[in-house]
Scaffold this motif. Structure first.
Motif, PDB file in Angstrom:
ATOM      1  N   GLU A   1      48.194  62.782  65.935  1.00  0.00           N
ATOM      2  CA  GLU A   1      48.038  61.923  64.762  1.00  0.00           C
ATOM      3  C   GLU A   1      46.610  62.041  64.235  1.00  0.00           C
ATOM      4  O   GLU A   1      45.672  62.266  65.002  1.00  0.00           O
ATOM      5  CB  GLU A   1      48.330  60.466  65.107  1.00  0.00           C
ATOM      6  CG  GLU A   1      49.691  60.217  65.744  1.00  0.00           C
ATOM      7  CD  GLU A   1      50.861  60.357  64.785  1.00  0.00           C
ATOM      8  OE1 GLU A   1      50.623  60.463  63.557  1.00  0.00           O
ATOM      9  OE2 GLU A   1      52.021  60.363  65.249  1.00  0.00           O
ATOM     10  N   GLY A   2      46.449  61.839  62.935  1.00  0.00           N
ATOM     11  CA  GLY A   2      45.100  61.883  62.369  1.00  0.00           C
ATOM     12  C   GLY A   2      45.109  61.887  60.863  1.00  0.00           C
ATOM     13  O   GLY A   2      46.047  61.394  60.216  1.00  0.00           O
TER      14      GLY A   2
ATOM     15  N   VAL B   1      48.456  56.427  61.292  1.00  0.00           N
ATOM     16  CA  VAL B   1      47.049  56.163  60.992  1.00  0.00           C
ATOM     17  C   VAL B   1      46.923  55.396  59.674  1.00  0.00           C
ATOM     18  O   VAL B   1      47.553  55.752  58.672  1.00  0.00           O
ATOM     19  CB  VAL B   1      46.252  57.480  60.905  1.00  0.00           C
ATOM     20  CG1 VAL B   1      44.770  57.196  60.736  1.00  0.00           C
ATOM     21  CG2 VAL B   1      46.491  58.324  62.152  1.00  0.00           C
TER      22      VAL B   1
ATOM     23  N   PHE C   1      46.611  60.545  55.068  1.00  0.00           N
ATOM     24  CA  PHE C   1      46.962  59.951  56.349  1.00  0.00           C
ATOM     25  C   PHE C   1      48.270  60.519  56.888  1.00  0.00           C
ATOM     26  O   PHE C   1      49.220  60.752  56.123  1.00  0.00           O
ATOM     27  CB  PHE C   1      47.140  58.430  56.197  1.00  0.00           C
ATOM     28  CG  PHE C   1      45.911  57.700  55.756  1.00  0.00           C
ATOM     29  CD1 PHE C   1      45.074  57.099  56.681  1.00  0.00           C
ATOM     30  CD2 PHE C   1      45.584  57.598  54.415  1.00  0.00           C
ATOM     31  CE1 PHE C   1      43.943  56.414  56.284  1.00  0.00           C
ATOM     32  CE2 PHE C   1      44.455  56.911  53.996  1.00  0.00           C
ATOM     33  CZ  PHE C   1      43.630  56.315  54.937  1.00  0.00           C
TER      34      PHE C   1
ATOM     35  N   PHE D   1      39.459  54.078  61.123  1.00  0.00           N
ATOM     36  CA  PHE D   1      40.906  54.193  61.027  1.00  0.00           C
ATOM     37  C   PHE D   1      41.557  53.519  62.225  1.00  0.00           C
ATOM     38  O   PHE D   1      40.973  53.443  63.311  1.00  0.00           O
ATOM     39  CB  PHE D   1      41.333  55.660  60.949  1.00  0.00           C
ATOM     40  CG  PHE D   1      40.817  56.364  59.720  1.00  0.00           C
ATOM     41  CD1 PHE D   1      40.965  55.795  58.469  1.00  0.00           C
ATOM     42  CD2 PHE D   1      40.201  57.596  59.818  1.00  0.00           C
ATOM     43  CE1 PHE D   1      40.487  56.435  57.335  1.00  0.00           C
ATOM     44  CE2 PHE D   1      39.721  58.250  58.695  1.00  0.00           C
ATOM     45  CZ  PHE D   1      39.872  57.664  57.439  1.00  0.00           C
ATOM     46  N   TYR D   2      42.814  53.083  62.031  1.00  0.00           N
ATOM     47  CA  TYR D   2      43.511  52.259  63.012  1.00  0.00           C
ATOM     48  C   TYR D   2      44.864  52.884  63.345  1.00  0.00           C
ATOM     49  O   TYR D   2      45.686  53.126  62.454  1.00  0.00           O
ATOM     50  CB  TYR D   2      43.694  50.839  62.451  1.00  0.00           C
ATOM     51  CG  TYR D   2      42.379  50.222  62.020  1.00  0.00           C
ATOM     52  CD1 TYR D   2      41.575  49.543  62.921  1.00  0.00           C
ATOM     53  CD2 TYR D   2      41.914  50.374  60.707  1.00  0.00           C
ATOM     54  CE1 TYR D   2      40.351  49.013  62.532  1.00  0.00           C
ATOM     55  CE2 TYR D   2      40.691  49.850  60.304  1.00  0.00           C
ATOM     56  CZ  TYR D   2      39.918  49.167  61.224  1.00  0.00           C
ATOM     57  OH  TYR D   2      38.690  48.648  60.830  1.00  0.00           O
ATOM     58  N   PHE D   3      45.089  53.163  64.635  1.00  0.00           N
ATOM     59  CA  PHE D   3      46.360  53.717  65.104  1.00  0.00           C
ATOM     60  C   PHE D   3      47.367  52.590  65.349  1.00  0.00           C
ATOM     61  O   PHE D   3      47.033  51.555  65.939  1.00  0.00           O
ATOM     62  CB  PHE D   3      46.173  54.468  66.425  1.00  0.00           C
ATOM     63  CG  PHE D   3      45.424  55.758  66.308  1.00  0.00           C
ATOM     64  CD1 PHE D   3      45.961  56.834  65.620  1.00  0.00           C
ATOM     65  CD2 PHE D   3      44.188  55.920  66.914  1.00  0.00           C
ATOM     66  CE1 PHE D   3      45.276  58.038  65.530  1.00  0.00           C
ATOM     67  CE2 PHE D   3      43.497  57.107  66.832  1.00  0.00           C
ATOM     68  CZ  PHE D   3      44.040  58.178  66.136  1.00  0.00           C
TER      69      PHE D   3
ATOM     70  N   TRP E   1      37.838  55.762  65.476  1.00  0.00           N
ATOM     71  CA  TRP E   1      39.241  55.459  65.743  1.00  0.00           C
ATOM     72  C   TRP E   1      39.353  54.117  66.465  1.00  0.00           C
ATOM     73  O   TRP E   1      38.570  53.830  67.367  1.00  0.00           O
ATOM     74  CB  TRP E   1      39.867  56.533  66.621  1.00  0.00           C
ATOM     75  CG  TRP E   1      39.754  57.943  66.142  1.00  0.00           C
ATOM     76  CD1 TRP E   1      39.015  58.941  66.706  1.00  0.00           C
ATOM     77  CD2 TRP E   1      40.427  58.545  65.018  1.00  0.00           C
ATOM     78  NE1 TRP E   1      39.178  60.120  66.013  1.00  0.00           N
ATOM     79  CE2 TRP E   1      40.036  59.910  64.970  1.00  0.00           C
ATOM     80  CE3 TRP E   1      41.312  58.058  64.057  1.00  0.00           C
ATOM     81  CZ2 TRP E   1      40.500  60.787  64.000  1.00  0.00           C
ATOM     82  CZ3 TRP E   1      41.783  58.933  63.082  1.00  0.00           C
ATOM     83  CH2 TRP E   1      41.384  60.277  63.062  1.00  0.00           C
TER      84      TRP E   1
ATOM     85  N   HIS F   1      51.590  55.289  66.570  1.00  0.00           N
ATOM     86  CA  HIS F   1      50.239  55.841  66.363  1.00  0.00           C
ATOM     87  C   HIS F   1      49.991  56.333  64.941  1.00  0.00           C
ATOM     88  O   HIS F   1      49.064  57.113  64.721  1.00  0.00           O
ATOM     89  CB  HIS F   1      49.959  56.992  67.348  1.00  0.00           C
ATOM     90  CG  HIS F   1      50.072  56.602  68.778  1.00  0.00           C
ATOM     91  ND1 HIS F   1      50.696  57.401  69.714  1.00  0.00           N
ATOM     92  CD2 HIS F   1      49.650  55.494  69.451  1.00  0.00           C
ATOM     93  CE1 HIS F   1      50.650  56.806  70.908  1.00  0.00           C
ATOM     94  NE2 HIS F   1      50.017  55.650  70.765  1.00  0.00           N
TER      95      HIS F   1
ATOM     96  N   ARG G   1      48.585  46.936  64.552  1.00  0.00           N
ATOM     97  CA  ARG G   1      47.316  47.649  64.728  1.00  0.00           C
ATOM     98  C   ARG G   1      46.150  46.702  64.478  1.00  0.00           C
ATOM     99  O   ARG G   1      46.215  45.806  63.640  1.00  0.00           O
ATOM    100  CB  ARG G   1      47.223  48.860  63.781  1.00  0.00           C
ATOM    101  CG  ARG G   1      47.462  48.520  62.321  1.00  0.00           C
ATOM    102  CD  ARG G   1      47.662  49.774  61.481  1.00  0.00           C
ATOM    103  NE  ARG G   1      47.821  49.454  60.061  1.00  0.00           N
ATOM    104  CZ  ARG G   1      48.987  49.200  59.478  1.00  0.00           C
ATOM    105  NH1 ARG G   1      50.096  49.229  60.190  1.00  0.00           N
ATOM    106  NH2 ARG G   1      49.040  48.921  58.182  1.00  0.00           N
TER     107      ARG G   1
ATOM    108  N   GLN H   1      51.464  59.480  58.657  1.00  0.00           N
ATOM    109  CA  GLN H   1      52.211  58.243  58.906  1.00  0.00           C
ATOM    110  C   GLN H   1      53.692  58.570  59.080  1.00  0.00           C
ATOM    111  O   GLN H   1      54.475  58.511  58.135  1.00  0.00           O
ATOM    112  CB  GLN H   1      52.004  57.231  57.777  1.00  0.00           C
ATOM    113  CG  GLN H   1      50.565  56.737  57.640  1.00  0.00           C
ATOM    114  CD  GLN H   1      50.368  55.743  56.510  1.00  0.00           C
ATOM    115  OE1 GLN H   1      51.299  55.408  55.777  1.00  0.00           O
ATOM    116  NE2 GLN H   1      49.153  55.262  56.361  1.00  0.00           N
TER     117      GLN H   1
END
Length: 268
Positions: free
Chosen positions: A140-141, A208, A162, A199-201, A45, A206, A230, A164
């Protein structure tokens, strides 16, 4: 405590060499709550500076973490009442040993299940934040899918779904932008179809993603998740602390957020 080295999934699976998208034996999804399978594909992350940083959702003794009030896009308060942001030491600064957190490594909460509708094993990986910019408590995830194209009970990573902002786009695993295998390549980018995705928050909500957005909305609320700022200022590897979602109380309330123990991953 933070691991001093990364453990490549070849070690986890007992292999002698590292190959792209190493298969996972089917029994690893069921043995010991599927921990070995979750480790074998555990994502990295990344978070930008200035955001509300991740937290543990519980203290390890059955007590829920309290969320905090939102900042409503106040750029000066995005991190207010959230865990302290470590001193930035350059891209991919480690996020661990955070004062006030109950664990040396912030947990990623996971669960898995077999979905007969498309003959896939799936693992959900979720991270808790005490807030996002618009509401108290935030989960989130992603959900990762695994298929067995050869029908031999060896399961490979096939796609990622994802979270989102309520939308759930899906992307083929071979198209994920940045993946790595372990010790030798975890700082690299643009490697495709290796065992662990990056992955980028987003900074404000937040959401993903598997890519960056640095061209706009660094200091103002984005109009949608795709525009949420991000990058890779901070990072932690979920492998360091995977906690099964069953440790979360079934009656715990998270406001607008949906915890992974209440998510049907086959209908994600």
């Amino acid at each position: 405590m933070k691991s001093t080295t990364f453990l490549g999934s070849a070690l986890l699976l007992g292999a002698n060499t590292v190959l792209a998208n190493n298969p996972i034996a089917g029994n690893l999804f069921t043995d010991n709550l599927g921990l070995a399978a979750a480790q074998a594909a555990a994502p990295m992350w990344h978070m930008p500076s200035g955001t509300c940083m991740p937290s543990a959702a519980e203290d390890g003794n059955g007590h829920q973490t309290n969320g905090v009030g939102p900042d409503n896009c106040n750029i000066g308060k995005l991190g207010h009442n959230c865990p302290a942001q470590p001193q930035w030491l350059g891209p991919q600064t480690g996020y661990y040993n955070i004062p006030g957190e109950p664990f040396g490594n912030v947990p990623t909460y996971y669960a898995n299940g077999f979905c007969q509708s498309d003959n896939t094993w799936r693992i959900i990986y979720y991270v808790y934040f005490k807030k996002d910019t618009g509401h108290e408590s935030d989960w989130e995830g992603v959900v990762m899918k695994f298929s067995n194209p050869n029908g031999d009970n060896n399961w490979v990573r096939s796609s990622v779904i994802f979270e989102q902002d309520g939308n759930k786009p899906e992307k083929s695993y071979e198209d994920i932008n940045d993946t790595f295998d372990g010790n030798n390549d975890w700082t690299q980018y643009s490697n495709k179809n290796r065992d662990h995705p990056k992955f980028y928050f987003g900074k404000f909500h937040h959401s993903v993603h598997d890519d960056w957005h640095t061209s706009s909305f660094k200091n103002t609320c984005p109009p949608n998740s795709e525009s949420d700022f991000r990058n890779d200022d901070y990072q932690f590897w979920s492998y360091w602390n995977l906690r099964h979602a069953s440790v979360l109380g079934s009656d715990w309330v998270w406001g607008k957020a949906n915890a992974p123990n209440h998510i049907d991953i086959c209908n994600y």
